[in-house]
Scaffold this motif. Structure first.
Motif, PDB file in Angstrom:
ATOM      1  N   ILE B 125       0.840  -1.502   0.182  1.00 52.01           N
ATOM      2  CA  ILE B 125       0.078  -0.107   0.334  1.00 52.01           C
ATOM      3  C   ILE B 125       1.128   1.239  -0.122  1.00 52.01           C
ATOM      4  O   ILE B 125       1.583   1.651   0.812  1.00 52.01           O
ATOM      5  N   PRO B 126       0.763   2.125  -0.943  1.00 52.19           N
ATOM      6  CA  PRO B 126       1.472   3.441  -0.939  1.00 52.19           C
ATOM      7  C   PRO B 126       0.901   4.092   0.335  1.00 52.19           C
ATOM      8  O   PRO B 126      -0.199   4.401   0.347  1.00 52.19           O
ATOM      9  N   SER B 127       1.800   4.450   1.162  1.00 43.05           N
ATOM     10  CA  SER B 127       1.487   4.972   2.615  1.00 43.05           C
ATOM     11  C   SER B 127       1.530   6.626   2.634  1.00 43.05           C
ATOM     12  O   SER B 127       0.789   7.105   2.157  1.00 43.05           O
ATOM     13  N   GLU B 230     -11.384   7.933   1.699  1.00 47.12           N
ATOM     14  CA  GLU B 230     -11.833   8.861   2.488  1.00 47.12           C
ATOM     15  C   GLU B 230     -10.802   9.098   3.768  1.00 47.12           C
ATOM     16  O   GLU B 230     -10.818  10.118   4.272  1.00 47.12           O
ATOM     17  N   GLU B 231      -9.947   8.096   4.311  1.00 46.42           N
ATOM     18  CA  GLU B 231      -9.258   8.703   5.182  1.00 46.42           C
ATOM     19  C   GLU B 231      -7.765   8.531   4.814  1.00 46.42           C
ATOM     20  O   GLU B 231      -6.764   8.490   5.522  1.00 46.42           O
ATOM     21  N   ALA B 232      -7.497   8.359   3.433  1.00 50.35           N
ATOM     22  CA  ALA B 232      -5.947   8.761   3.027  1.00 50.35           C
ATOM     23  C   ALA B 232      -5.433  10.050   3.266  1.00 50.35           C
ATOM     24  O   ALA B 232      -5.977  10.907   3.441  1.00 50.35           O
ATOM     25  N   GLN B 233      -4.100   9.927   3.763  1.00 44.24           N
ATOM     26  CA  GLN B 233      -3.349  11.112   4.040  1.00 44.24           C
ATOM     27  C   GLN B 233      -2.369  11.128   3.014  1.00 44.24           C
ATOM     28  O   GLN B 233      -1.754  10.204   2.527  1.00 44.24           O
ATOM     29  N   VAL B 241      -5.439   3.430   7.256  1.00 42.65           N
ATOM     30  CA  VAL B 241      -6.014   2.973   5.839  1.00 42.65           C
ATOM     31  C   VAL B 241      -5.339   1.364   5.913  1.00 42.65           C
ATOM     32  O   VAL B 241      -6.165   0.438   5.645  1.00 42.65           O
ATOM     33  N   ILE B 242      -4.051   1.327   6.017  1.00 45.48           N
ATOM     34  CA  ILE B 242      -3.500  -0.309   6.047  1.00 45.48           C
ATOM     35  C   ILE B 242      -4.226  -1.190   7.088  1.00 45.48           C
ATOM     36  O   ILE B 242      -4.612  -2.284   6.784  1.00 45.48           O
ATOM     37  N   SER B 243      -4.386  -0.691   8.257  1.00 45.43           N
ATOM     38  CA  SER B 243      -5.099  -1.392   9.275  1.00 45.43           C
ATOM     39  C   SER B 243      -6.517  -1.853   8.839  1.00 45.43           C
ATOM     40  O   SER B 243      -7.173  -3.007   8.881  1.00 45.43           O
ATOM     41  N   ARG B 244      -7.328  -0.681   8.460  1.00 47.70           N
ATOM     42  CA  ARG B 244      -8.826  -1.149   7.910  1.00 47.70           C
ATOM     43  C   ARG B 244      -8.733  -1.992   6.895  1.00 47.70           C
ATOM     44  O   ARG B 244      -9.657  -2.891   7.056  1.00 47.70           O
ATOM     45  N   GLY B 284     -16.060   0.778  10.577  1.00 47.80           N
ATOM     46  CA  GLY B 284     -15.405   2.083   9.838  1.00 47.80           C
ATOM     47  C   GLY B 284     -16.113   2.160   8.245  1.00 47.80           C
ATOM     48  O   GLY B 284     -17.382   1.746   8.246  1.00 47.80           O
ATOM     49  N   THR B 285     -15.519   2.822   7.416  1.00 50.34           N
ATOM     50  CA  THR B 285     -16.073   3.241   6.260  1.00 50.34           C
ATOM     51  C   THR B 285     -16.844   2.119   5.545  1.00 50.34           C
ATOM     52  O   THR B 285     -17.526   2.257   4.511  1.00 50.34           O
TER      53      THR B 285
END
Lengths: 894, 463
Positions: B125-127, B230-233, B241-244, B284-285
């Motif tokens: 995942i690109p973080s 929606e939760e991406a930074q 996002v990774i955990s989700r 979550g989402t």
């Protein structure tokens, strides 16, 4: 392969067990059944008593081979006794394999499996070039004659005369010829019909016993003693063998398509197997049901097919062997272990299926005791003519009396007592429908049948017995053919003799019947008049066009020439408007031109026939008649769950009409209406043949058992069936010794002859009654006739002791209620043939799927289905290609 | 934030503890307190022996567990991060397993030898501060790359057939979504709004081609329906996002199996049991997925019932969490071989410490399974969940809150209990062998697994 894919394979490979499938199908095999199902290799000998679940065993055994031993269905040969049994097994397999696919995702295709009667499988072998012919060349196609077809073939003057001539008889002296042939068999009657029927019986036995006529004739001098012992004249046997050889020639020379009959078909298939070196390897498993009813040629075929693997499984019950008249030799079953050793060099594993799930205990005890009433041992002490070490046990354990006899007495009294008892059974709800009570007879032609029928009708019960008497004499057949007679007209009918006289009387009766129907329904009369007018119009048009042809001196076989012929024909004096329209049709012109361009121009004769043919056939006519009130109420009645008898009979009529169309007149053309030709073909030839042949009582007819009526069956017809209540309506069957055909064949046999001629019919009669007794589930009733002129067979006499349970003493409360049994075998309903048809029209579904009516435009429907299937295949192929392209595209994109 | 190389003080916490404001704050908080012995006895009285119906053991168990790790691409660029998720699914043949259990104990590592096959899905995942495939932002990169991985051949049951991919499973589930966002067509789904223009809903098809928003023409992806974007930074860690995504995948992967088997060999499902790590709930989402799961499970069970097969067995096993904490407090009061289905009243009273009950009952928006506490005959306790026996929590005529805790609604309960008894492991507390194996297979430990991933990241990026 992805991890997921690999895991899926592991799951589907191991997830399913046979036990799990049994549980799902609610099948709990007993130990013997389990053994029979699981034993996959080597020869297997299943001795299966009545009601022992052998069909289920066969089903599960086959499934076990396919699913758990991964034997491709195409490598299984499964022979059944009837097409119905094959169909049931196939449907059952299809349903269970569908269940298996739901577990393991593996699709199974039964199309390649050889499952059917031995005849149908032989026919398939003869055309299966891929498997049985190394050269893969197209062989001359064969058309199969069934019993009726064989009769018509032999009876046809051209064939009969040729056969007679080849056998050095004089065709110009038919009466003497017929007498010469008939005297070999019985009384020397001068009837050609009789001679044909006798010849058929002998020819079929010769074929089944692999008797080569020339070789047999050469051997005759060595068999004089045997022939003398049987009072047979060698010259007569030689004549018969010559006729047989001539008959075979006639089949080969009849037109472009080679003909064969059921018996010769097997012989031909066997020849193919002998000539094909890999025959023993084609099938990995050979499974044969009802093995006790196989004949010599069939035995040879089965062992030939199994010689490569030794995997032959036979199932049967020698006590239920009924088909000697078709050449069946029960010794094939009784001596299977020895035969197996002889052909395969292996001893089969024997698994006795002895637990009876059908009948109550006292019924099982009764028929077991019945078979022990005579001595089955061979006189030389070398064994027995029967498998003796059976131990049939009832699964049901109630000990209440379940075998009852009427009070011994005069037939009228016995019939009345049984009828009253049956009425009680119905009134007290011991059966759910009268069709659960079956009356079984050794022969339905017996006078006792009529008595019982009258007794039942006297207590308000209706009977369904289409095979008692002639089928053409049932009400519905008389109604339909009576109206046909009014429409087509009565043919001139010459000749003498009892058959002809009876047929004339029948014609009179149906004519009167038709008249009554028309009196009751003016609309019906109007319809009949319209049809008569149509026929007249077609005939007049035909005659008008013929006059033009004569006037112009055209050759009817010449090519039709539009510029010169069209106008004179269309202007023929007296030609109807319809005829004129047909002659001047632009469409017809286009067809003519196209055919001319293709180099196969249409003849003038064809054009005239086409322009004057009717746009309906006999089946169309039948269905039009069904719309009138008299017939319509029969369908309404069946639909309301009432009496299904009339509709069942109408269904049988459509099968005969289809036969007429297939073999005689598919399209009614006006030339056939001249000089009563059509009437003669329909009434004088086709229906007269049916009338004379009668309905053979020995057929394993797959007749329906319509609700609301009590079925009357011959014991032969009841084979493989079961009923909550069985009435054995006649305990008498005279032992008249072996048939003349059996005597004739015996000295010609090249094998161990088996049962001695003098005891053969005694054994056969015992087996026949055994079949009858073992059909009953809850109650078996015996009609105990006694008194002057009455006779019952010895074993019954010995068993019907004074304290035998009688109807009058029976406690009705001990009779268990009839339980509707789930079908043994699951049935697959087709989306198109069942679901869509029902959705479209429930009545059509009822008519065609439930009662087996033949549609009038079956060929059109077949063609429609073919087009439909082809389109569907094309769609699948397109979708497959699209998916493949899409996948390739994805890969490229990646 | 510390300076690079700066180490934290070992005594800094002393000031916090002594701070009177902190002490006062703690006194005003509601939180879980250990129940008294009397309360524990009252609680224990609510337990009952499990149903005694005969259990029909499945042939296979599939256990799914996941793990994640976030890694900086370079020590010099600690704010540039890539995330990794590994989802493992172990397949165990219970017939073979049965032969291994000698006496009371089973060594899960011996069991590991009979693991037929383990499937593993690895996602990257690109973080933070990473873009992929010419995408203008981290958020766009994340959306495109997640979708690409859902569709990839490794997620397929047939690598040549895209309709067997994880993304197609998402289509199947999303199409069953109740309300306006469901399509009823398993090859189409709706995204509630376009991530670019915010208009919606946007309907897209299960086709290989890139699809675009009908309102703004921007690229849209089927996996957008999970709303992770929606939760991406852009500039900070996307650990959330990774955990989700990992939690979603832990539930989605079992349904991926179920969906494929349901199509290809549906009755094989009657011979399977699925173990999922954690409660049967999606938070979550993407919480909407829980309704699709419920609907789909009922479809599966209806088909199985047609063939006289029992319902699908899926067990969510909780290793940690509030319920596990609570069980640790009360277990000594509960006799062996007792079972309890946690009802809302109990949960709000003893576990959730006075939290306001939610509308429609606990977990109305998230849970698709009922939590149960089970103490085995050998004295171990397990917190597990079975799927609700309904397709919806507001079915007419059903008092869902009252009915969901009745044992009678869970015909697979005896099998679940028997399976837990069979598979209980001494390796970890509250562990069953399949989950232990799945965990062992997927766990990315900080040393050396995490370090290896760090190296991999750096090497791959030539950092």
């Amino acid at each position: 392969m992805t991890d997921f894919q690999h895991q899926f394979q592991i799951i589907t490979r191991r997830v399913l067990t046979l036990e799990r499938l049994w549980a799902l199908a609610r099948f709990q095999p007993n130990d013997a059944q389990r053994e029979a199902i699981l034993q996959a290799d080597g020869p297997l000998y299943l001795t299966a008593g009545p009601g022992s679940g052998k069909t289920r065993v066969l089903l599960w055994r086959t499934l076990n081979l396919i699913v758990f031993h991964e034997v491709p269905p195409a490598e299984i040969f499964l022979s059944t006794f009837t097409e119905k049994a094959a169909h049931q097994l196939k449907e059952g397999l299809r349903a269970l394999l569908g269940l298996v696919t739901n577990y393991n995702g593996v699709p199974y295709d039964l199309a390649g499996m050889y499952i059917g009667t031995v005849h149908s499988l032989c026919q398939r072998m003869l055309t299966d070039r891929r498997r049985f012919f190394p050269d893969r060349h197209r062989h001359q196609p064969t058309a199969l004659l069934d019993e009726l077809g064989q009769y018509f073939h032999l009876y046809r003057a051209r064939n009969w005369d040729a056969i007679i001539r080849q056998a050095d008889l004089d065709p110009d002296d038919p009466l003497i010829t017929a007498a010469a042939i008939n005297s070999i068999f019985d009384n020397g009657s001068q009837s050609k019909h009789r001679a044909v029927v006798n010849c058929m019986a002998a020819f079929n036995r010769f074929s089944e016993e692999l008797i080569e006529p020339t070789q047999a004739i050469n051997q005759l001098p060595n068999k004089i003693a045997d022939l003398d012992g049987l009072s047979l004249d060698p010259a007569e046997i030689e004549l018969l063998l010559k006729l047989y050889a001539a008959y075979q020639n006639s089949l080969r020379q009849d037109g472009a398509v080679r003909l064969t009959d059921f018996a010769l078909l097997q012989k031909e298939a066997f020849q193919v197997l002998i000539q094909f070196p890999g025959a023993g390897q084609v099938f990995k498993h050979v499974i044969v049901d009802e093995y006790q009813d196989t004949n010599t040629i069939q035995e040879r075929i089965f062992f030939k097919l199994a010689e490569g693997t030794g995997n032959i499984c036979v199932v049967g019950d020698d006590d239920q062997a009924l088909y000697r008249f078709r050449g069946a030799t029960v010794e094939n079953f009784v001596e299977f272990p020895a035969r197996c050793q002889n052909y395969l060099g292996k001893t089969p594993r024997r698994v006795p299926l002895d637990i009876n799930y059908r009948s109550r205990k006292t019924i099982v005890k009764f028929y077991t005791a019945f078979m022990q009433q005579i001595d089955w041992r061979r006189p030389d002490g070398s064994g027995a003519y029967r498998v003796l070490d059976k131990n049939i046990q009832a699964h049901r354990d109630d000990l209440h009396p379940a075998v009852l006899a009427s009070a011994p007495g005069r037939p009228e009294d016995v019939c009345a007592e049984i009828a009253r008892f049956v009425r009680r059974l119905i009134d007290e709800g011991k059966v759910e429908n009268p069709n659960q009570i079956a009356f079984l007879y050794p022969s339905l032609k017996s006078v006792q049948v009529g008595r019982m029928k009258e007794a039942l009708e006297a207590v308000g019960l209706q009977v369904y017995a289409p095979r008692a008497g002639r089928f053409l004499e049932v009400d519905e057949a008389m109604d339909v053919f009576g109206l046909f007679l009014h429409i087509f007209g009565r043919p001139g009918f010459r000749g003498m003799g009892r058959d002809i006289e009876d047929f004339r009387n029948w014609l009179n009766a149906i004519e009167a019947r038709g008249e009554t129907l028309m009196q009751d329904d003016p609309q019906l009369r109007l319809f009949v008049t319209d049809k008569q007018a149509e026929l007249n119009r077609a005939l007049q048009d035909y005659q008008a066009l013929q006059k033009v042809v004569t006037r112009h001196r055209w050759d009817l076989s010449a090519a039709y020439d539009i510029p010169t012929m069209k106008r004179p024909l269309s202007e023929a004096p007296g030609l109807s408007e319809t005829g004129r329209r047909l002659i001047t049709s632009r469409y017809l012109d286009r067809v003519v031109e196209r055919r001319a361009q293709q180099g196969s121009p249409l003849s003038l004769s064809y054009i005239i026939r086409r322009a004057t043919s009717l746009d309906w056939n006999v089946l169309d006519l039948f269905y039009r008649l069904m719309g009138f009130a008299h017939f319509k109420q029969m369908f309404d009645q069946a639909e309301r769950n009432g009496d299904e008898g009339p509709v069942a009979n109408l269904g049988l009529i459509t099968q005969y009409l289809q036969r007429f169309m297939d073999e005689r007149v598919p399209i009614i053309t006006a030339n056939l209406l001249e000089e009563d030709k059509f009437q003669k073909i329909l009434f004088g030839s086709f229906l007269f043949a049916l009338f004379r042949l009668g309905e053979t009582e020995l057929e394993n007819a797959e007749d329906p058992f319509p609700k609301g009526r009590i079925p009357f069956l011959t014991i032969h017809q009841s084979k493989g069936l079961e009923f909550p209540v069985v009435v054995l309506g006649n305990l008498a069957k005279r032992d008249r010794g072996p048939t003349s055909v059996e005597k004739i064949v015996r000295p010609l046999l090249e094998r161990d002859p088996g049962e001695p001629l003098e005891r053969m019919t005694e054994f056969d009669i015992m087996r026949m009654f055994y079949v009858a007794l073992s059909r009953a589930k809850n109650l078996l009733i015996l009609a105990h006739f006694q008194g002057r002129g009455q006779f019952i067979n010895r074993p019954f006499k010995d068993l019907l002791v004074p304290d035998f349970p009688r109807l009058r003493d029976f406690d009705m409360d001990t009779l268990p209620p009839t339980q509707v049994k789930d079908e043994d075998l699951p049935r697959v309903y087709s989306f198109t043939a069942d679901f869509l048809l029902y959705k479209k029209c429930p009545r059509q579904y009822m008519i065609f799927r439930k009662y087996g009516f033949v549609p009038s435009r079956a060929q059109t429907m077949f063609f429609g289905s073919l087009v439909h299937r082809t389109l569907e295949d094309l769609h699948h192929e397109l979708i497959r290609r699209r998916n493949a392209q899409q996948t390739r595209g994805d890969d490229d994109a990646r | 934030m510390p300076y690079p190389g700066e180490l934290a003080s070992k005594t800094a916490h002393a000031e916090i503890i002594r701070n009177p404001d902190v002490t006062a704050f703690l006194q005003e908080c509601d939180y879980l307190t250990p129940p008294s012995d009397e309360e524990c006895q009252a609680v224990a009285a609510r337990f009952a022996p499990p149903p005694t119906a005969e259990a029909r053991m499945p042939t296979f168990v599939i256990a799914v567990d996941g793990s994640n790790h976030e890694s900086s691409i370079d020590d010099r660029l600690p704010s540039t991060k890539i995330g990794y998720i590994k989802i493992g699914a172990v397949l165990i043949d219970l017939k073979q397993y049965g032969s291994l259990k000698v006496g009371k104990y089973v060594d899960p590592f011996r069991v590991a030898e009979l693991q037929n096959q383990t499937s593993a899905l690895a996602f990257s995942i690109p973080s933070a501060n990473i873009r992929w495939g010419n995408q203008p932002t981290v958020r766009e990169s994340l959306r495109a790359w997640i979708d690409r991985q859902f569709y990839g051949p490794r997620t397929r049951f047939n690598d040549a057939d895209p309709s067997t991919s994880l993304r197609s499973t998402l289509f199947h589930l999303a199409s069953r979504r109740p309300g306006d966002l469901g399509t009823g067509d398993p090859y189409r789904l709706k995204i509630h709004k376009c991530p670019q223009c915010g208009n919606g809903p946007v309907e897209i098809e299960d086709v290989p081609e890139q699809q675009r928003c009908p309102f703004c023409g921007a690229e849209v992806y089927p996996t957008d329906c999970l709303r992770l974007w929606e939760e991406a930074q852009e500039y900070q860690s996307n650990q959330v996002v990774i955990s989700r995504l990992m939690l979603i995948l832990e539930h989605l992967v079992p349904f991926h199996y179920i969906r494929y088997l349901f199509n290809a060999a549906p009755l094989a499902l009657s011979e399977m049991a699925f173990f999922v790590d954690g409660p049967l709930a999606i938070f979550g989402t993407a919480a909407w997925l829980h309704r699709s799961f419920m609907i789909f499970l009922q479809e599966v069970n209806r088909k199985l019932a047609k063939h006289n097969c029992p319902p699908l067995l899926m067990i969510g096993l909780q290793k940690t969490g509030q319920i596990v904490d609570h069980v640790n407090l009360i277990e000594r009061f509960v006799p062996n071989n007792q079972l309890f289905a946690i009802d809302d009243e109990y949960r709000y009273k003893y576990i959730l410490a006075g939290r306001e009950p939610s509308r429609g009952g606990f977990g109305f928006e998230t849970y698709y399974g009922q939590d149960l506490i089970y103490k085995t005959p050998t004295g171990r306790t397990f917190v597990f969940a079975l799927p609700y026996p309904y397709a919806s929590k507001d079915e007419p005529g059903v008092d869902f809150v009252a009915e969901k805790v009745k044992f009678a609604h869970y015909p697979q309960l005896p099998t679940a209990i028997a399976l837990i008894n069979l598979l209980e492991s001494d390796l970890y507390k509250n562990a069953v062998v399949p989950i232990a194996l799945a965990h062992r297979y997927t766990a990315i430990s900080l040393e050396p697994g995490g370090k290896v991933l760090d190296l991999l990241t750096r090497k791959a990026l030539n950092a």
